[in-house]
Design a protein around this motif. Structure first.
Motif, PDB file in Angstrom:
ATOM      1  N   UNK A   7      -3.780   0.341 -50.009  1.00  0.00           N
ATOM      2  CA  UNK A   7      -4.363   0.069 -51.322  1.00  0.00           C
ATOM      3  C   UNK A   7      -4.160   1.230 -52.294  1.00  0.00           C
ATOM      4  N   UNK A   8      -3.895   2.423 -51.766  1.00  0.00           N
ATOM      5  CA  UNK A   8      -3.607   3.562 -52.654  1.00  0.00           C
ATOM      6  C   UNK A   8      -2.326   3.340 -53.446  1.00  0.00           C
ATOM      7  N   UNK A   9      -1.400   2.555 -52.909  1.00  0.00           N
ATOM      8  CA  UNK A   9      -0.117   2.310 -53.567  1.00  0.00           C
ATOM      9  C   UNK A   9      -0.156   1.032 -54.406  1.00  0.00           C
ATOM     10  N   UNK A  10      -1.206   0.250 -54.269  1.00  0.00           N
ATOM     11  CA  UNK A  10      -1.282  -1.032 -54.965  1.00  0.00           C
ATOM     12  C   UNK A  10      -2.059  -0.874 -56.270  1.00  0.00           C
ATOM     13  N   UNK A  11      -1.625  -1.635 -57.233  1.00  0.00           N
ATOM     14  CA  UNK A  11      -2.379  -1.729 -58.486  1.00  0.00           C
ATOM     15  C   UNK A  11      -3.266  -2.966 -58.428  1.00  0.00           C
ATOM     16  N   UNK A  12      -4.146  -3.072 -59.408  1.00  0.00           N
ATOM     17  CA  UNK A  12      -5.051  -4.218 -59.438  1.00  0.00           C
ATOM     18  C   UNK A  12      -4.262  -5.521 -59.621  1.00  0.00           C
ATOM     19  N   UNK A  13      -3.182  -5.446 -60.425  1.00  0.00           N
ATOM     20  CA  UNK A  13      -2.387  -6.647 -60.645  1.00  0.00           C
ATOM     21  C   UNK A  13      -1.664  -7.087 -59.369  1.00  0.00           C
ATOM     22  N   UNK A  14      -1.224  -6.122 -58.546  1.00  0.00           N
ATOM     23  CA  UNK A  14      -0.538  -6.475 -57.294  1.00  0.00           C
ATOM     24  C   UNK A  14      -1.436  -7.301 -56.375  1.00  0.00           C
ATOM     25  N   UNK A  15      -2.716  -6.934 -56.337  1.00  0.00           N
ATOM     26  CA  UNK A  15      -3.631  -7.658 -55.460  1.00  0.00           C
ATOM     27  C   UNK A  15      -3.836  -9.086 -55.892  1.00  0.00           C
ATOM     28  N   UNK A  57       4.958   2.197 -45.251  1.00  0.00           N
ATOM     29  CA  UNK A  57       4.314   1.906 -46.534  1.00  0.00           C
ATOM     30  C   UNK A  57       4.921   2.752 -47.635  1.00  0.00           C
ATOM     31  N   UNK A  58       5.122   4.022 -47.384  1.00  0.00           N
ATOM     32  CA  UNK A  58       5.706   4.897 -48.394  1.00  0.00           C
ATOM     33  C   UNK A  58       7.115   4.447 -48.766  1.00  0.00           C
ATOM     34  N   UNK A  59       7.875   3.997 -47.774  1.00  0.00           N
ATOM     35  CA  UNK A  59       9.222   3.512 -48.053  1.00  0.00           C
ATOM     36  C   UNK A  59       9.178   2.250 -48.909  1.00  0.00           C
ATOM     37  N   UNK A  60       8.234   1.355 -48.610  1.00  0.00           N
ATOM     38  CA  UNK A  60       8.174   0.087 -49.328  1.00  0.00           C
ATOM     39  C   UNK A  60       7.857   0.289 -50.812  1.00  0.00           C
ATOM     40  N   UNK A  61       7.046   1.301 -51.138  1.00  0.00           N
ATOM     41  CA  UNK A  61       6.628   1.498 -52.526  1.00  0.00           C
ATOM     42  C   UNK A  61       7.361   2.666 -53.200  1.00  0.00           C
ATOM     43  N   UNK A  62       8.345   3.232 -52.529  1.00  0.00           N
ATOM     44  CA  UNK A  62       9.004   4.425 -53.057  1.00  0.00           C
ATOM     45  C   UNK A  62       9.830   4.125 -54.292  1.00  0.00           C
ATOM     46  N   UNK A  64       9.857  -3.785 -51.280  1.00  0.00           N
ATOM     47  CA  UNK A  64       8.602  -4.408 -50.848  1.00  0.00           C
ATOM     48  C   UNK A  64       8.801  -5.331 -49.646  1.00  0.00           C
ATOM     49  N   UNK A  65       9.947  -5.950 -49.544  1.00  0.00           N
ATOM     50  CA  UNK A  65      10.212  -6.851 -48.416  1.00  0.00           C
ATOM     51  C   UNK A  65      10.161  -6.124 -47.078  1.00  0.00           C
ATOM     52  N   UNK A  66      10.249  -4.799 -47.106  1.00  0.00           N
ATOM     53  CA  UNK A  66      10.186  -4.049 -45.850  1.00  0.00           C
ATOM     54  C   UNK A  66       8.816  -4.196 -45.197  1.00  0.00           C
ATOM     55  N   UNK A  67       7.780  -4.516 -45.981  1.00  0.00           N
ATOM     56  CA  UNK A  67       6.454  -4.718 -45.393  1.00  0.00           C
ATOM     57  C   UNK A  67       6.451  -5.898 -44.436  1.00  0.00           C
ATOM     58  N   UNK A  68       7.296  -6.878 -44.693  1.00  0.00           N
ATOM     59  CA  UNK A  68       7.409  -8.009 -43.771  1.00  0.00           C
ATOM     60  C   UNK A  68       7.916  -7.540 -42.411  1.00  0.00           C
ATOM     61  N   UNK A  69       8.824  -6.585 -42.410  1.00  0.00           N
ATOM     62  CA  UNK A  69       9.316  -5.998 -41.156  1.00  0.00           C
ATOM     63  C   UNK A  69       8.235  -5.132 -40.516  1.00  0.00           C
ATOM     64  N   UNK A  70       7.531  -4.378 -41.348  1.00  0.00           N
ATOM     65  CA  UNK A  70       6.497  -3.475 -40.841  1.00  0.00           C
ATOM     66  C   UNK A  70       5.337  -4.233 -40.196  1.00  0.00           C
ATOM     67  N   UNK A  71       5.101  -5.473 -40.631  1.00  0.00           N
ATOM     68  CA  UNK A  71       3.992  -6.248 -40.067  1.00  0.00           C
ATOM     69  C   UNK A  71       4.166  -6.522 -38.584  1.00  0.00           C
ATOM     70  N   UNK A  72       5.388  -6.390 -38.059  1.00  0.00           N
ATOM     71  CA  UNK A  72       5.612  -6.587 -36.621  1.00  0.00           C
ATOM     72  C   UNK A  72       4.888  -5.540 -35.790  1.00  0.00           C
ATOM     73  N   UNK A  73       4.528  -4.429 -36.413  1.00  0.00           N
ATOM     74  CA  UNK A  73       3.839  -3.363 -35.679  1.00  0.00           C
ATOM     75  C   UNK A  73       2.324  -3.404 -35.879  1.00  0.00           C
ATOM     76  N   UNK A  74       1.828  -4.351 -36.651  1.00  0.00           N
ATOM     77  CA  UNK A  74       0.392  -4.376 -36.937  1.00  0.00           C
ATOM     78  C   UNK A  74      -0.425  -4.665 -35.695  1.00  0.00           C
TER      79      UNK A  74
END
Length: 1194
Positions: free
Chosen positions: A987-995, A942-947, A961-971
């Protein structure tokens, strides 16, 4: 008081047959007033069952007592026998007298089925414990003795046998497995006993007929008519009895056997086949025909190995009797091919018995088996499974070696080349050469050892074939045949001296018997007395042949060296030492020189009186070699002169000899470090040193350092020695590091391999085990050295096959050269991976290795996977950080190549996502154990995706941000409550607009959030069951819905849920995120963290009940395969790392038993998934905790 008296009588009856007889009589007299009450229902059948179970009374007396009870009241005695069979099935129900009199067998069986408690697990024939261990034998013995004692009268009363056979036939068709198994076993044993009775009747009929013919052929005056009538009457009675017995046997065969040989339970099928084999063997006149043999032939195709095994053992009993061979001709011709194919059966026991059966067939007639059939057995002598190889060796011995020349009586025994074994030894050599498996002579010898040890230990004949000239008319051995004979002779000597099979075929150390120890000592004495005399002339004859000399020089390692003194063979020892010295002077091949070094090492044993003589010879030889080397080196390194090729060859050949001897002998007194270091330093400065000189100089210096370490470890640990060794070691490491940049690939590979070994030996582990005094010698590689080592691996190992044109002299088209080059690269990678495993280099350097897992899976997949497994055992969290770092590096490389606007459907991105999926599979089923590691992995991802923010400004997705698609394999590896915590951290890294964003560029964030929310509110989700919802829904078609619970996992996980939120949504282990550059380019960082390792060893296992107590709802012969790819992926996802094999070439086959019944919490069985696991365990395993004398470390 009557029940109490009966109980006391019962107790007395259990202690002996005679007391039981009285109780039976009393109950027989009082049967009228008992009338089916408690005594009738429970006492007598319990008594018979208990007596047979205890096994203390002789079965003869138990049966005699029952027969007397039968004669007194046959209904009561028969009721006891019926209840005996019911009780032996584990049924608690009792057949009462009223039921016996008024109900049909089918009604009685139905009533007993209703009263049967399947869940109790009480089945006497399969129960564990000392009391039940012999019960099956006692049960079978009781039936056999009962028929034997009743064979003259009672079995012909048309009541006992009719009732018993009718009952057993009905029970054998029951849905309850225990009833079916018990009744089938009883019926088959009853049939076997009747076969014995029929055989006795047949013999008596033949004798009576013979007596009748003899009496009738007498003269009328001497003929006794009364006797003739008596014999006729006796024959008629015997014939009637024979007819009745045949009717009984037909009823059992058609009512039980014909149905149960195809039963769903393999054990029941095995029982029927085993017994029909007994019938054909005992009463061959009646049963040994195609009508009965066909059942054995058909059953040889059974899916269960134990049934096929019974078929083969049954046939062995028939083929063993040569008189029966004519009756087996049609069967042999029909099923011979099947028997031959069973020699390759997947069950080794079946394969062994198939080979033994073919040996019996071969013993009966040579014409049945074709040459192709025999060849299919011949190659099995090289099998890694020893019982199979031994059986094949016996077959080979009978086929090729059983015919030998007969010796004339009174003639002197022929020895040596003229012995009867000479031709057989030649045949062994011819077979070995024709098999084209020349490197497996030890396996051939081991296979033939049990059947032909006398032949293989005829060393006098072998040496005679090698030394003596052939007699007129005899063809001499060719050079190739002589080489093969010497190799076989060496293997026989090793087998006789060591008394254990070759590597790969052993089953662990076995305690030798006194007889085996005596045979071993006798063989060593005999071989030493023979080869002490013949070895010098053999070496002299073949002194210029490297291969022959190498094998011959290994013989002294197995000598009893006392024989040289006790047998007054000192002159032969002197001759041997002279020959070894001459061979050292003649040869420069490494194998020959190392064989000479090992021979000196074997002879230089201080326990024997020959030590001084051999030590002097060795010292003289080494003195001359070192003096010559120093003299040649001085001329070779002289300034101002260009060394010619002859000088280089002389230096190289002398250095080779010294290196070979330094491998096995401590040459520290000759101070070889300075001369070798000078040679290496000159090579660095000038850059024109021949590569082979550098390679052997590095190896020799390596031995110098290791022998010095061995001396320091075993000695007094003087400070001067410690300082000197530390200085030499560090100078040598620096020298190897400098040679990593050499232009010659062979030199670089040698420097890399030696440097990895030295770093491993001198790592922090050398002080363990009470060796703290060696602390000053510990050496840890600095950043530059770690970078160079990793760079070497990336540039010399992870390359395409076509690019590796180094060190093969342009022979890339040669397949053997390619295989050798791959083997070399695998060794280089394994050497570096050991540094990672033993924490010599930083674990995060493994990221550059792990990211190559998919691309180079076929070449190095096993090594990389084993490295991941070992690193996870050391530190789960750091291993997870290394895995995510490798994915981040690949993501960076992809963006550098494709740019920021890459397509997520591109092959590069899909490849990274597939690698993440494979990494996810390695975390196994137990989410509790890997909880912290998975949480840290998500945190770093997550930190890498929003860094990195978007270069296009706010309102656009972050750069990674596309790295989250890769990270979802570990969910899927996150626990339910951890998914909520990770989601809150996201959600700490997300803004209201992102959601609120729904554009395509924000899809990775949407899919990742969905993967964290999936199953988050499902209270019935299993933590460690390992089944996805899709797999569960498929399986639910076959089974009732069952929701596994995980109390331990839930409690442990829920207890930490609040603590996570209390820490402001911090993951369990908050560690600094690693840099994103390749580890070979970044600075050091101690990424090792103390992981909180939550453990919960409880699994939820589901299985189908396989006990004999359960009903047959469906046949179980077919319910073993599940080939749907979707189900396979579901199983793949939950597999533990150490038992999972991901193969991109070979498809995995999963065996899944679908009749699940939830019993209790238990671990998944080890054979849940059948997978071939071919890892480099031995390559990666090295114990650096002990510093041993470095003999033959090359």
């Amino acid at each position: 008081d009557e029940p109490l008296a009966d109980i006391e009588a019962c107790s007395r009856g259990c202690n002996g047959g005679k007391k039981w007889k009285k109780v039976t009589g009393e109950k027989g007299k009082g049967a009228g007033r008992m009338n089916g009450h408690y005594q009738e229902n429970g006492m007598e059948n319990l008594m018979l069952f208990e007596v047979v179970k205890m096994g203390k009374s002789a079965m003869q007396s138990v049966v005699d007592d029952w027969i007397e009870a039968y004669k007194t009241d046959r209904d009561m005695a028969l009721l006891d026998l019926i209840n005996f069979f019911i009780q032996c099935s584990g049924c608690k129900g009792v057949v009462s007298g009223e039921m016996f009199r008024n109900m049909q067998n089918s009604e009685i069986i139905r009533r007993m089925t209703e009263e049967f408690d399947e869940d109790s697990g009480d089945y006497p024939l399969t129960m564990a414990g000392p009391l039940w261990k012999k019960f099956k034998g006692s049960f079978c013995e009781f039936i056999a003795v009962l028929v034997r004692q009743c064979q003259y009268s009672i079995i012909y009363d048309e009541y006992l046998m009719d009732t018993v056979i009718s009952l057993l036939t009905g029970l054998s068709d029951s849905q309850v497995r225990a009833f079916r198994h018990t009744s089938t076993l009883a019926a088959m044993k009853l049939m076997t006993a009747l076969v014995n009775v029929a055989l006795n009747l047949s013999i008596n009929m033949d004798n009576t007929q013979r007596q009748y013919e003899t009496e009738r052929n007498k003269m009328v005056a001497k003929r006794a008519n009364d006797r003739l009538e008596l014999l006729l009457q006796k024959r008629k009675e015997l014939q009637e009895n024979q007819d009745e017995i045949e009717n009984m046997m037909n009823a059992i065969f058609k009512g039980v056997f014909v149905h149960r040989y195809r039963d769903a339970i393999a054990e029941i099928r095995a029982i029927t086949i085993e017994e029909i084999g007994m019938w054909m063997k005992l009463y061959s006149d009646a049963f040994l025909n195609d009508s009965y043999l066909k059942y054995v032939g058909w059953t040889m195709h059974d899916k269960q190995g134990e049934v096929r095994l019974k078929c083969l053992t049954a046939l062995q009993g028939l083929y063993y009797n040569r008189e029966l061979n004519t009756r087996l001709e049609l069967f042999t011709s029909r099923f011979k091919d099947r028997i031959v194919s069973m020699t390759l059966d997947k069950e080794y026991d079946v394969a062994v018995q198939a080979i033994k059966l073919l040996t019996l067939v071969l013993h009966s007639t040579d014409e049945v088996l074709s040459p192709e059939d025999c060849e299919s057995v011949y190659h099995l002598v090289y099998s890694a499974h020893r019982p199979v190889a031994i059986a094949a060796g016996e077959f080979l011995f009978k086929k090729l070696f059983s015919t030998r020349e007969p010796e004339e009586e009174g003639a002197p025994k022929r020895r040596g080349r003229q012995s009867p074994n000479a031709n057989l030894i030649k045949t062994t050599v011819f077979f070995f050469l024709e098999s084209e498996l020349h490197e497996h002579a030890a396996y051939l010898v081991d296979s033939l050892w049990e059947s032909g040890a006398d032949l293989l230990k005829d060393w006098e004949c072998m040496t005679s074939l090698l030394l003596d000239d052939p007699v007129p008319g005899e063809e001499a051995l060719t050079d190739r045949q002589e080489t093969a004979l010497i190799e076989i002779m060496l293997c026989t000597v090793r087998q006789a001296a060591e008394c254990h099979p070759p590597i790969g075929r052993g089953t662990g150390k076995r305690v030798m018997t006194a007889k085996e120890k005596k045979t071993q000592l006798d063989d060593r004495t005999r071989m030493t007395e023979l080869f002490a005399v013949t070895l010098p002339p053999l070496l002299a004859k073949y002194s210029i042949d490297s291969e022959k000399v190498t094998n011959l020089l290994q013989l002294p390692q197995f000598f009893d060296l006392d024989i040289y003194t006790t047998g007054r063979l000192e002159k032969h020892l002197e001759a041997l030492l002279r020959q070894i010295r001459e061979i050292v002077e003649k040869h420069t091949d490494t194998e020959v020189l190392e064989a000479c070094s090992k021979t000196y090492h074997a002879l230089c044993n201080e326990e024997f009186t020959i030590f001084n003589r051999v030590d002097i010879a060795r010292s003289q030889l080494v003195d001359e070699l070192v003096d010559k080397f120093n003299r040649l080196l001085e001329d070779f390194l002289q300034e101002g002169e260009e060394p010619d090729d002859d000088d280089a060859y002389q230096v190289l050949s002398t250095l080779k000899r010294i290196t070979a001897f330094h491998n096995a002998h401590d040459l520290s007194q000759w101070d070889l470090f300075s001369s070798n270091f000078k040679l290496l330093n000159t090579g660095i400065e000038n850059g024109d040193m021949p590569e082979q000189i550098v390679v052997h100089a590095l190896q020799c210096t390596h031995y110098v350092v290791l022998w010095y370490l061995a001396k320091v470890s075993e000695g007094s640990h003087r400070k001067e020695d410690m300082v000197s060794l530390r200085k030499q070691m560090r100078m040598f490491c620096l020298m190897c590091q400098r040679y990593l940049t050499n232009v010659n690939t062979t030199v670089k590979e040698q420097a890399f391999t030696i440097l990895c070994d030295v770093l491993l030996v001198f790592s922090h582990q050398m002080v363990s085990g009470g060796r703290e005094q060696l602390e000053p010698l510990v050496y840890s590689p600095d950043d530059s050295l770690q970078t160079e080592l990793l760079s070497f691996i990336l540039h010399h190992v992870f390359i395409d096959q076509d690019d590796d044109n180094c060190s093969t002299d342009g022979q890339q088209d040669d397949e053997a050269a390619k295989i050798e080059a791959l083997h070399k690269r695998r060794n280089l990678l394994a050497a570096y991976c050991k540094l990672i495993i033993y924490n010599v280099v930083e674990m995060n350097t493994g990221a550059d290795i792990f990211k190559q897992y998919m691309r180079y899976y076929n070449d190095y997949g096993d090594i990389i996977k084993e490295t991941m497994s070992k690193t996870r055992q050391i530190d789960k969290i750091q291993c997870a950080k290394t895995l995510i770092l490798s994915l981040q590096q690949l993501f960076h490389e992809m963006m550098s190549e494709l740019g920021t606007g890459f397509d997520r459907s591109s092959s590069a991105f899909c490849g990274i996502k597939e690698l993440a999926r494979r990494f996810s599979l390695t975390f196994g089923l137990d989410q509790v154990k890997t909880r912290d590691a998975i949480a840290m992995l998500h945190k770093d991802g997550i930190e890498f995706a929003f860094k990195e923010p978007s270069p296009q400004g706010e309102g656009n997705p972050p750069l990674h941000l596309a790295f989250l698609d890769i990270l979802s394999e570990f969910s899927s590896k996150l626990m339910r409550q951890d998914k909520r915590t990770v989601h809150m951290y996201l959600e700490r890294f997300m803004t209201f607009q992102m959601a609120l964003q729904r554009d395509d560029c924000w899809l990775p964030l949407i899919s990742y959030r969905n993967s964290l929310q999936a199953g988050g509110d499902d209270d019935t989700m299993s933590v460690v069951s390992g089944y996805s919802s899709r797999g569960s829904s498929v399986r639910s078609k076959k089974t009732k819905a069952a929701t596994p619970t995980t109390a331990v996992a839930e409690s442990s996980s829920s207890s930490t849920d609040m603590s996570w939120q209390h820490q402001s949504m911090q993951t369990p282990v908050m560690m600094p995120s690693p840099h994103l550059t390749s580890t070979m380019m970044r600075g050091p960082g101690d990424m090792r963290g103390d992981a909180k390792r939550g453990r919960d060893d409880s699994y939820i296992g589901v299985r189908r009940g396989t006990g004999l107590m359960e009903e047959d709802e469906e046949p179980i012969v077919e319910d073993v395969m599940m080939s749907s790819e979707g189900r396979m992926e579901d199983l793949n996802e939950g597999m533990d790392f150490d038992t999972m094999d991901i193969d991109l070439v070979r498809p995995l086959t999963f065996y899944y038993i679908y009749g699940f019944r939830l019993k209790k919490k238990q671990p998944f069985p080890e054979n849940y998934v059948g997978i071939h696991k071919d890892l480099c365990q031995e390559t990666l395993n090295i114990n650096t905790c002990q510093v041993l004398v470095p003999c033959f470390m090359s």
